[in-house]
Design an enzyme around this catalytic site. Structure first.
Site, PDB file in Angstrom:
ATOM      1  N   LYS A  25      38.980  28.197  44.853  1.00  0.00           N
ATOM      2  CA  LYS A  25      37.863  29.142  44.944  1.00  0.00           C
ATOM      3  C   LYS A  25      37.264  29.381  43.565  1.00  0.00           C
ATOM      4  CE  LYS A  25      38.564  33.622  44.839  1.00  0.00           C
ATOM      5  NZ  LYS A  25      38.651  35.087  45.024  1.00  0.00           N
ATOM      6  N   SER A  26      38.143  29.664  42.590  1.00  0.00           N
ATOM      7  CA  SER A  26      37.630  30.007  41.264  1.00  0.00           C
ATOM      8  C   SER A  26      36.869  28.836  40.640  1.00  0.00           C
ATOM      9  CB  SER A  26      38.759  30.473  40.346  1.00  0.00           C
ATOM     10  OG  SER A  26      39.839  29.586  40.397  1.00  0.00           O
ATOM     11  N   ARG A  30      32.743  28.626  39.903  1.00  0.00           N
ATOM     12  CA  ARG A  30      32.321  28.333  38.529  1.00  0.00           C
ATOM     13  C   ARG A  30      31.443  27.087  38.502  1.00  0.00           C
ATOM     14  NH1 ARG A  30      36.604  31.332  38.184  1.00  0.00           N
ATOM     15  NH2 ARG A  30      37.209  32.503  36.315  1.00  0.00           N
ATOM     16  N   GLY A  98      34.046  38.503  44.623  1.00  0.00           N
ATOM     17  CA  GLY A  98      34.037  39.022  43.253  1.00  0.00           C
ATOM     18  C   GLY A  98      33.404  38.054  42.271  1.00  0.00           C
ATOM     19  N   ARG A 126      34.313  47.740  44.289  1.00  0.00           N
ATOM     20  CA  ARG A 126      35.017  47.057  43.196  1.00  0.00           C
ATOM     21  C   ARG A 126      34.291  47.240  41.863  1.00  0.00           C
ATOM     22  NH1 ARG A 126      36.934  41.225  45.160  1.00  0.00           N
ATOM     23  NH2 ARG A 126      37.922  41.310  43.118  1.00  0.00           N
ATOM     24  N   GLN A 203      36.738  38.690  35.213  1.00  0.00           N
ATOM     25  CA  GLN A 203      35.538  37.982  35.686  1.00  0.00           C
ATOM     26  C   GLN A 203      34.288  38.375  34.903  1.00  0.00           C
ATOM     27  OE1 GLN A 203      35.340  38.599  39.930  1.00  0.00           O
ATOM     28  NE2 GLN A 203      36.973  37.147  40.347  1.00  0.00           N
ATOM     29  N   ASP A 346      47.652  37.080  41.444  1.00  0.00           N
ATOM     30  CA  ASP A 346      47.348  36.775  42.849  1.00  0.00           C
ATOM     31  C   ASP A 346      48.613  36.402  43.613  1.00  0.00           C
ATOM     32  OD1 ASP A 346      44.677  37.310  42.764  1.00  0.00           O
ATOM     33  OD2 ASP A 346      44.025  35.234  42.543  1.00  0.00           O
ATOM     34  N   ARG A 418      44.805  37.692  50.845  1.00  0.00           N
ATOM     35  CA  ARG A 418      46.136  37.395  50.291  1.00  0.00           C
ATOM     36  C   ARG A 418      47.240  38.195  50.970  1.00  0.00           C
ATOM     37  NH1 ARG A 418      45.107  33.516  47.208  1.00  0.00           N
ATOM     38  NH2 ARG A 418      43.269  33.473  45.881  1.00  0.00           N
ATOM     39  N   LYS A 443      38.079  34.354  53.683  1.00  0.00           N
ATOM     40  CA  LYS A 443      37.539  34.551  52.336  1.00  0.00           C
ATOM     41  C   LYS A 443      37.802  33.339  51.450  1.00  0.00           C
ATOM     42  CE  LYS A 443      37.863  37.806  48.496  1.00  0.00           C
ATOM     43  NZ  LYS A 443      36.465  38.013  48.166  1.00  0.00           N
TER      44      LYS A 443
END
Length: 465
Positions: A25-26, A30, A98, A126, A203, A346, A418, A443
């Site tokens: 995901k990250s 990106r 996020g 958030r 982030q 995480d 999670r 998600k």
């Protein structure tokens, strides 16, 4: 229709699984941002398709970027616009993502347009404030549409404000002088200099680094918080380097030199190490084996550190041709551990769901920031473990979990992917563990429970009810 709950099937013998997990995901989000800012047409392979990345894709499309999506092939092509945004006015919805919220806000804040950013109820709670403050000091105008300091907002980019006011001189914007002690190389005054607190989310910093090609004069970021670095920031920096942009870090300040530009035409996203860890955790507590395809020790994601934790718990970790294989200790007899997980937090939920089966207490420290994520994760873990009869102690910044015999229960998941994936591990060793709202895992990992179903030969099979 939402599947209300999922009964995990207890496994009767040690597992022997080989699994393929989605792309990271990250790294997917990106790469989407970097592709949009580059001067080329970029093809991304191994892309994750999930709620978060779909919101990122639909936001780019709403901003006027040319995006070609080939979901079957896990491929996305983006025509880069050299740091400019095609539509000067648009409305985007970042959902609960996020990364999309932080990265796109930074991009729009530096742009020459005027935009509205909407978000889910969860994302509206958030933290965003530290990023908004930075962007306003850099010259953007932000109007809060609901609660001050949070999404949704209207944002006029720095360049739009400068254009409206004719020149930098009379828009009342003074570049922040860097308060650090060091003597800065001459020329730092020409760089855009900003200050940032990253204690609530790293982030914010990833976002500012990633959009640096929009700032031709270069960027200097002075970190004001005690925390100045983190595994996700290192992912950001290593990806930027791979795409041709160097960043410098002296322990307190980050610099991107003038003229930064992304140069890449194809990029392959790594498999998601965070997702892989659930299957490795399953091997640990059943005394079995799990291989995750294409995950190797050269993986650059921070959650790779969880492999060292698994070794301390008594597992064997081997890199094989197919992928990393984790083998649990006999009968799943894992050890207690005292571990600082600040940098791969995480996996806190994963370790917490394994902890009742350990031979001594598990203490996880330095994780206070996870209270500000999809749910208050420390409180969620403690609440759900107590629900199944496990003793734990909750601290502001840490958690202690004692060994015990879980009893059957329906686990609440707090709209947190999670919590749903991690707590499903309990059901592999304890019969009668049900996961409520399992589809919140969309998600990041849409097929998680379908895959778990196939692996455990769950006769109840996955059906919408």
């Amino acid at each position: 229709s939402r599947m209300e709950q999922y009964l995990v099937k207890k496994v009767e013998k040690p597992i022997d699984w080989c699994v393929t997990v989605p792309g990271s995901k990250s790294m997917t989000n990106r790469a989407l941002l970097m592709a949009a800012l580059s001067s080329e047409t970029v093809t991304l392979e191994g892309v994750l398709f999930s709620d978060d990345s779909r919101h990122f894709l639909s936001s780019l499309i709403a901003l006027g970027f040319e995006v070609n999506v080939e979901e079957e092939q896990k491929r996305v092509t983006v025509k880069g616009e050299k740091g400019s945004i095609p539509k000067k006015e648009a409305e985007i919805d970042v959902g609960s993502a996020g990364t999309a919220a932080r990265f796109l806000t930074a991009m729009l804040g530096m742009s020459d347009g005027c935009y509205t950013i909407n978000a889910s109820e969860q994302m509206k709670k958030r933290p965003m404030k530290d990023l908004f403050v930075l962007l306003e000091k850099a010259g953007a105008t932000i109007t809060y549409l609901e609660k001050e300091g949070f999404l949704p907002v209207k944002i006029s980019g720095r360049l739009a404000v400068l254009q409206k006011n004719g020149s930098e001189k009379n828009c009342g914007y003074e570049p922040l002088k860097c308060r650090s002690e060091r003597t800065v190389d001459s020329g730092v005054d020409d760089k855009l200099t900003v200050e940032l607190d990253i204690s609530k989310s790293t982030q914010f910093l990833s976002a500012m680094l990633l959009i640096s090609p929009m700032i031709p004069q270069g960027l200097h970021i002075h970190i004001t918080s005690e925390k100045t670095d983190g595994s996700y920031i290192r992912i950001t920096r290593s990806m930027m380097e791979d795409w041709g942009v160097q960043t410098q870090f002296d322990g307190r300040n980050y610099e991107v030199l003038p003229g930064a530009a992304y140069k890449k035409t194809t990029y392959i996203v790594e498999p998601d190490m965070s997702a892989a860890c659930y299957f490795y955790g399953a091997a640990a507590i059943t005394g079995g084996k799990a291989v995750v395809s294409h995950v190797h020790l050269d993986n650059t994601q921070g959650d790779k550190k969880f492999l060292a934790v698994l070794e301390k718990l008594g597992c064997k970790v081997m890199d094989t041709e197919k992928g990393i294989c984790v083998e649990g200790p006999a009968h799943g007899n894992i050890h207690g551990i005292d571990i600082d997980m600040n940098d791969f937090s995480d996996q806190t939920m994963t370790l917490a769901a394994m902890a009742p089966y350990a031979d001594a207490p598990v203490h996880i420290s330095h994780i206070g920031h996870i209270r500000l994520q999809e749910s208050d994760r420390i409180h969620a873990i403690v609440t759900e473990l107590r629900r199944i009869g496990i003793r734990c102690e909750e601290e502001e910044d840490a958690i202690t979990i004692y060994p015990g015999i879980p009893h059957p229960a329906a686990i609440e998941t707090y709209e947190d992917h999670r919590m749903a994936m991690a707590f499903s591990l309990l059901g592999l060793r304890t019969a009668g563990i049900t996961i409520r709202d399992p589809m919140c895992c969309k998600k990041t990992f849409e097929d998680y429970f379908k895959i778990l179903d196939e692996l455990t030969h769950n006769a109840e099979t996955f059906k919408e009810r």
